[in-house]
Scaffold this motif. Structure first.
Motif, mmCIF file in Angstrom:
data_model
loop_
_atom_site.group_PDB
_atom_site.id
_atom_site.type_symbol
_atom_site.label_atom_id
_atom_site.label_comp_id
_atom_site.label_asym_id
_atom_site.label_seq_id
_atom_site.Cartn_x
_atom_site.Cartn_y
_atom_site.Cartn_z
ATOM 1 N N PRO A 188 -2.608 -4.238 -8.284
ATOM 2 C CA PRO A 188 -3.410 -4.467 -9.484
ATOM 3 C C PRO A 188 -3.562 -3.168 -10.274
ATOM 4 O O PRO A 188 -3.582 -2.085 -9.697
ATOM 5 N N ASN A 213 2.511 -20.397 0.946
ATOM 6 C CA ASN A 213 1.126 -20.040 0.669
ATOM 7 C C ASN A 213 0.740 -18.748 1.374
ATOM 8 O O ASN A 213 -0.200 -18.073 1.008
ATOM 9 N N LEU A 214 1.516 -18.374 2.395
ATOM 10 C CA LEU A 214 1.287 -17.081 3.049
ATOM 11 C C LEU A 214 1.901 -15.948 2.245
ATOM 12 O O LEU A 214 1.269 -14.957 1.935
ATOM 13 N N ALA A 215 3.187 -16.161 1.932
ATOM 14 C CA ALA A 215 3.950 -15.060 1.358
ATOM 15 C C ALA A 215 3.662 -14.893 -0.120
ATOM 16 O O ALA A 215 3.741 -13.806 -0.659
ATOM 17 N N ARG A 244 -9.567 -9.967 -2.804
ATOM 18 C CA ARG A 244 -9.915 -9.801 -1.396
ATOM 19 C C ARG A 244 -10.117 -8.340 -1.058
ATOM 20 O O ARG A 244 -10.962 -7.972 -0.281
ATOM 21 N N ARG A 245 -9.289 -7.529 -1.693
ATOM 22 C CA ARG A 245 -9.408 -6.108 -1.406
ATOM 23 C C ARG A 245 -10.787 -5.622 -1.840
ATOM 24 O O ARG A 245 -11.367 -4.758 -1.226
ATOM 25 N N LYS A 299 9.967 -7.277 1.748
ATOM 26 C CA LYS A 299 10.116 -8.399 0.817
ATOM 27 C C LYS A 299 10.148 -7.891 -0.613
ATOM 28 O O LYS A 299 10.953 -8.340 -1.424
ATOM 29 N N PRO A 305 -0.981 -11.203 -6.788
ATOM 30 C CA PRO A 305 -1.616 -9.889 -6.761
ATOM 31 C C PRO A 305 -3.112 -9.986 -7.037
ATOM 32 O O PRO A 305 -3.909 -9.278 -6.442
ATOM 33 N N GLU A 307 7.873 -13.381 6.676
ATOM 34 C CA GLU A 307 6.749 -13.949 5.937
ATOM 35 C C GLU A 307 5.594 -12.969 6.004
ATOM 36 O O GLU A 307 4.872 -12.944 7.003
ATOM 37 N N PRO A 308 5.410 -12.145 4.992
ATOM 38 C CA PRO A 308 4.295 -11.193 5.043
ATOM 39 C C PRO A 308 2.956 -11.917 4.934
ATOM 40 O O PRO A 308 2.870 -12.970 4.302
ATOM 41 N N PRO A 315 -0.808 -12.219 3.484
ATOM 42 C CA PRO A 315 -1.479 -11.724 2.289
ATOM 43 C C PRO A 315 -2.654 -10.826 2.667
ATOM 44 O O PRO A 315 -3.148 -10.879 3.798
ATOM 45 N N GLY A 316 -3.105 -10.008 1.724
ATOM 46 C CA GLY A 316 -4.311 -9.207 1.935
ATOM 47 C C GLY A 316 -4.058 -8.030 2.844
ATOM 48 O O GLY A 316 -2.958 -7.784 3.299
ATOM 49 N N ILE A 317 -5.132 -7.278 3.092
ATOM 50 C CA ILE A 317 -5.026 -6.155 4.016
ATOM 51 C C ILE A 317 -6.086 -6.291 5.097
ATOM 52 O O ILE A 317 -7.083 -6.990 4.934
ATOM 53 N N ALA A 366 1.015 -15.012 -2.075
ATOM 54 C CA ALA A 366 -0.304 -14.742 -2.626
ATOM 55 C C ALA A 366 -0.168 -13.894 -3.884
ATOM 56 O O ALA A 366 0.604 -12.956 -3.928
ATOM 57 N N PRO A 386 -4.587 -18.632 5.946
ATOM 58 C CA PRO A 386 -4.064 -19.762 5.170
ATOM 59 C C PRO A 386 -4.677 -21.092 5.591
ATOM 60 O O PRO A 386 -4.489 -22.091 4.909
ATOM 61 N N ARG A 429 3.486 -5.262 -7.027
ATOM 62 C CA ARG A 429 2.391 -6.151 -6.628
ATOM 63 C C ARG A 429 1.093 -5.400 -6.359
ATOM 64 O O ARG A 429 0.415 -5.644 -5.370
ATOM 65 N N ILE A 480 -4.978 -10.881 -3.969
ATOM 66 C CA ILE A 480 -5.049 -9.754 -3.057
ATOM 67 C C ILE A 480 -6.086 -8.766 -3.557
ATOM 68 O O ILE A 480 -6.881 -8.237 -2.797
ATOM 69 N N ALA A 481 -6.085 -8.564 -4.871
ATOM 70 C CA ALA A 481 -7.033 -7.609 -5.437
ATOM 71 C C ALA A 481 -8.462 -8.060 -5.180
ATOM 72 O O ALA A 481 -9.321 -7.262 -4.810
ATOM 73 N N MET A 534 4.721 -21.828 4.396
ATOM 74 C CA MET A 534 5.242 -20.454 4.369
ATOM 75 C C MET A 534 4.911 -19.806 3.046
ATOM 76 O O MET A 534 4.459 -18.682 2.964
ATOM 77 N N ARG A 571 0.373 -15.493 14.673
ATOM 78 C CA ARG A 571 1.533 -16.112 14.053
ATOM 79 C C ARG A 571 2.047 -15.257 12.907
ATOM 80 O O ARG A 571 3.247 -15.024 12.770
#
Lengths: 304, 614
Positions: free
Chosen positions: B475, A3-5, A15-16, B526, A9, B267-268, B270-272, A7, B290, B473, A12-13, A1, B251
């Motif tokens: 950048p 490792n999902l929630a 990947r963005r 969250k 910043p 559970e959010p 990650p990423g978009i 991440a 994941p 959160r 994410i940046a 759980m 999931r």
């Protein structure tokens, strides 16, 4: 759980970064100018406008003759000394055309500038105020709308005499009510958005609200309107000159020339056609630019 | 059940490929099959290609978009997916768009609008009985008088029923519904969903139900197809997919949905989501996944069967963990960290005045928010909840009662409030697209309150903006961007950062997640929970979504027609609502957890197997 929630910043940046150039995010408003100038309509409008403005600005410097000198027989057609022939007094049409653009530009751009200065101020103040200021301002504006434009101008001339200054004041009075109404509507619309409410809630001053929050976001309708309104100014100024109420002879002016030379239109049509054509090119090019701009807005707002 | 018994298919779409005229693919390799009388839920988030796929079933593509591949069969007849399908649209397969108030011609009486459709397809003459019958079929009065009404004389739910009547009048075999209940309140939504199921049962109409809302799908769909980045990533029976999703994205979606019936920690993901033109070479979900392995980055997994009637587009589907239900911890459910009343509202009354009448938007509203507490204000559109928030923020005049901040009365209008009072109450708006000035960069938006309300030195501002963006959160590289360059979730985070920039005591959140996709909503919720824990922030959460309430609010106030009709601790109100209105809201709100429990109960009845799960 986690490792999902959880991440970071930074992840994410990163990947963005891969998905940065999403088509459906559209582009920022700043790109409108180059985009609308890239269309055929925009390019054509710009080229024609540059040509007409060039004639008006550079013309007086290269005019072969003085604009009041009588150099030939009245109403004679083109000859080697005068490519566009002679006007109703025997003056060189080419020289007068080259000289007559500058007053047209001044008589339209100066009133337009004041029209927008007054119209935008009145419209934004009226649109933002939640008090009696709004209805009072708008009823004053309505007073100017109910007068037929020409009647308003004639009244002004009767009171203050003819002359370029009076004509310009008249133009502003005729044109600003429309701008004020347009700006007021746009302001009302913008003032319900979250960013304006947020600014009100943090206590921004009225001036700061207008300058920072609203004005940058209502430039689109204002610029789109500018094309039509500018043409109206040019045509109205030309019309007044045609009636002989604007610039007085011997000054040259494209509008005035059409009026002066209408009697010799059979012998030297160029003396009417050329100034008329230049006026048409001026208004059409400005309209084309405005139109191209509006179209570019439509497209980008669809993709946003 | 029905799909397994059916002998032939109602619709068969194979290998659909749709692209922009500029070349980028929007939908790729989509197969959809539908038995008569079956409801397929086509689920996906913004930009997943679900509407494009739905429109392709009618052979239609939007401007600038073309269907460049695929085969379509309806009722065993093969179709060309282009303009040649025009005469069949509405007659063989019909479409119901999202917003009925815009889909109905406002200048046509509804009876005439339906009759026009009949004429266009050359079915029968001007037969009044036909219109009446079809109105009755969708649960509307079939009287002449009703048929003579204009759309604006109907409620949103009635308008949507008229759209369904129009879609059914020519007896199509298939109906495509594009988010038909998204704009409706939950009570109306529940009635409409019942109506759709009844129509399906009675008339064996096949339906494709396009939506972003898995909870709605759980109520009505027989089968589910989940789309991500233009492809179907998981497909199967609703009961199978929702109980044990095998694709990490499905999931993730399920774990992101706040559920009012079984509140739990979200559970959010990650990423978009990747957008058009940004698809990676391998699996589209790989950057956010994941459980990715090396080959995921280079190879698109096929949509392979993992069980009977269950296909998943993932190499490592066996690793997908089940959706765990971690019940909310003590923190989420508790009240304020210190029992200090930060915000108190006493007998608040707010009105809208026009020359002719006074409309009371809210009256006799009293509540308080403690430091570090989250209080939810729940109600449907028109219940006055937004007006209350605006009155507290000083944007709407107070017609009666008092608002106190730390026991000091706040002046009604924002102009009369001191800088410090303005700083301590912040409002975050519903629509992130309009909440940020499109002509200001993220930096300007966040820096302004820092400068205006806290009077920080100019030199210290860039560092402070970076800190605030980190808080939400984001950048710091986002600082020079304009709002149009951000996604919806990013914009809402910037709006929250702008509110935090004032270092407020209370943040009023007005439906701040209702315009966001569920996975983004989970991340924002969250974030709010974290901020509450870290900064001791108090939140007043305004929402219509009971799931959101259950997930983060300790106290709840239920509003009906501008009056509080029920209040109490969230867990208690949701468990045993007292007021009939609250009961109706709770009954109508769809819940995945409840659907799953229903299926499990069914299984037990059939197989008599041992109970598992809850």
């Amino acid at each position: 759980m986690n490792n999902l929630a959880g991440a970071k910043p930074k992840d994410i940046a990163r990947r963005r970064g891969q998905t940065d150039d999403l088509v459906f995010y559209g582009s920022s408003v700043r790109l409108h100018w180059p985009r609308f100038l890239r269309t055929l309509q925009g390019i054509a409008g710009l080229v024609v406008l540059v040509f007409v403005v060039g004639v008006a600005l550079i013309g007086p410097l290269v005019a072969p003759h003085s604009l009041s000198a009588i150099v030939g027989l009245p109403g004679n057609g083109p000859g080697p000394a005068a490519p566009l022939g002679y006007d109703f007094l025997g003056r060189d049409v080419l020289s007068r055309v080259l000289d007559g653009g500058r007053p047209v530009l001044v008589l339209s751009t100066v009133p337009i500038a004041f029209t927008y200065l007054i119209g935008i101020t009145v419209g934004m103040v009226a649109g933002l105020s939640r008090s009696l200021v709004d209805p009072v301002l708008m009823r004053v504006v309505d007073v100017f709308i109910v007068f037929p434009p020409l009647l308003l101008l004639l009244l002004l001339i009767v009171g203050a005499g003819t002359g370029a200054g009076v004509l310009m004041v008249g133009l502003v009075l005729v044109l600003f009510p429309g701008v004020a109404r347009l700006v007021r509507t746009a302001t009302l619309e913008a003032s319900t958005t979250g960013y304006v409410e947020a600014a009100v809630a943090r206590g921004e001053s009225m001036f700061s609200l207008m300058r920072r929050e609203i004005l940058p976001n209502i430039t689109a309708p204002i610029l789109a309107d500018l094309g039509v309104r500018f043409s109206a100014a040019v045509i109205f100024a030309a019309g007044v000159n045609f009636l002989g109420l604007g610039s007085s002879p011997p000054a040259a002016n494209w509008g005035l020339m059409i009026s002066e030379n209408r009697e010799i239109i059979n012998t030297n049509p160029w003396s009417v056609v050329v100034p008329a054509l230049l006026l048409a090119m001026l208004t059409i090019s400005v309209n084309m630019l405005g139109d191209a701009y509006v179209r570019s807005l439509g497209r980008s707002s669809a993709s946003r | 059940m029905i799909s397994e018994l059916a002998e032939h298919t109602a619709v068969k779409l194979g290998g659909l490929r749709v692209r922009l005229r500029t070349g980028e693919l929007i939908v790729e390799d989509v197969d959809v099959e539908l038995a008569p009388g079956e409801i397929l839920g086509l689920v996906g988030e913004t930009g997943s290609g679900k509407t494009t796929t739905a429109l392709a079933l009618l052979g239609y593509s939007a401007d600038g978009v073309e269907i460049s591949g695929g085969e379509l069969e309806i009722g065993g007849t093969s179709m060309r997916m282009d303009r040649s399908m025009r005469s069949l649209r509405g007659a063989v397969i019909s479409y119901i768009p999202q917003d009925p108030s815009r889909a109905l011609n406002p200048s046509l009486r509804i009876g005439d609008a339906i009759r026009d459709l009949v004429k266009a397809h050359g079915r029968g003459r001007d037969d009044d009985g036909l219109v009446q019958r079809v109105l009755e079929r969708v649960g509307l009065p079939g009287t002449d008088d009703f048929g003579r009404r204009y759309p604006h004389q109907l409620s949103g739910g009635q308008q949507q029923r008229v759209m369904i009547a129009a879609a059914l009048v020519c007896e199509p075999a298939v109906v495509v519904l594009d988010e038909p209940t998204t704009g409706l309140d939950v009570v109306t939504q529940a009635k409409l969903l019942d109506e759709l199921v009844r129509l399906r049962d009675a008339e064996q109409i096949s339906m494709v139900y396009v939506t972003h809302d898995l909870a709605v799908v759980a109520q009505i769909a027989d089968r589910i197809a989940v789309m991500y980045a233009g492809r179907i990533v998981e497909q199967g029976g609703a009961a199978v997919v929702l109980r044990r999703p095998r694709h990490p994205y499905t999931r993730g979606l399920l774990a992101s949905i706040p559920d009012h019936a079984r509140p739990r920690v979200l559970e959010p993901m990650p990423g978009i989501a990747v957008g058009v033109g940004g698809w990676p070479t391998g699996c589209s979900f790989e950057p956010r996944c994941p459980q990715r392995s090396d080959r995921c980055a280079s190879e698109m997994p096929p949509l392979g069967d993992v069980a009977d009637q269950h296909a998943v587009r993932c190499f490592n589907w066996q690793q997908t963990p089940a959706v765990t239900t971690i019940p909310l911890g003590a923190f989420e459910l508790q009240g304020g960290t210190e029992r200090i009343k930060v915000l108190e509202v006493e007998g608040l009354r707010a009105e809208y005045r026009s020359r002719r009448e006074i409309v009371v938007a809210a009256s006799d509203i009293s509540f308080h928010v403690e430091r570090g507490e989250c209080v939810a204000l729940v109600g449907e559109s028109g219940s006055g909840k937004t007006t209350i928030a605006r009155a507290i923020a000083g944007l709407h005049p107070v017609a009666g009662g008092r608002i106190l901040l730390d026991s000091v009365e706040l002046p009604s209008l924002v102009r009369r409030r001191s800088v410090d009072q303005r700083r301590r109450v912040q409002l975050v708006f519903q629509n992130p697209a309009a909440a940020l000035n499109p002509r200001h960069t993220v930096f300007e938006a966040v820096a302004r309150p820092v400068q205006l309300l806290r009077g920080l030195e100019r030199r210290a501002i860039p560092q402070e903006v970076t800190r605030l963006l980190e808080c939400v959160r984001l950048p710091s590289s986002l600082a020079p961007r304009y709002p149009s360059e951000l996604s919806g979730g990013e914009r809402q985070r910037v709006a929250i950062a702008r509110a935090l920039a004032a270092e407020p005591d209370v943040i009023l959140c007005d439906e701040i997640t209702s315009a966001l996709d569920v996975s983004v909503q989970a991340a924002v919720l969250k974030l709010l929970t974290d901020l509450r824990a870290d900064l001791g922030l108090s939140l007043l959460l305004i929402t219509h979504d009971l799931g959101v309430v259950a997930t983060i609010a300790a106290q709840v106030l239920v509003l009906e027609g501008g009056v509080i009709c029920e209040r109490g601790r969230t867990a208690e109100v949701l468990r045993s609502p007292q007021h009939p209105y609250t009961q109706r809201l709770l009954e109508s709100a769809p819940s995945v957890a409840e659907a799953v429990e229903r299926w499990e109960a069914d299984d037990q009845d059939f197989a008599g197997s041992a109970p598992h799960g809850r």
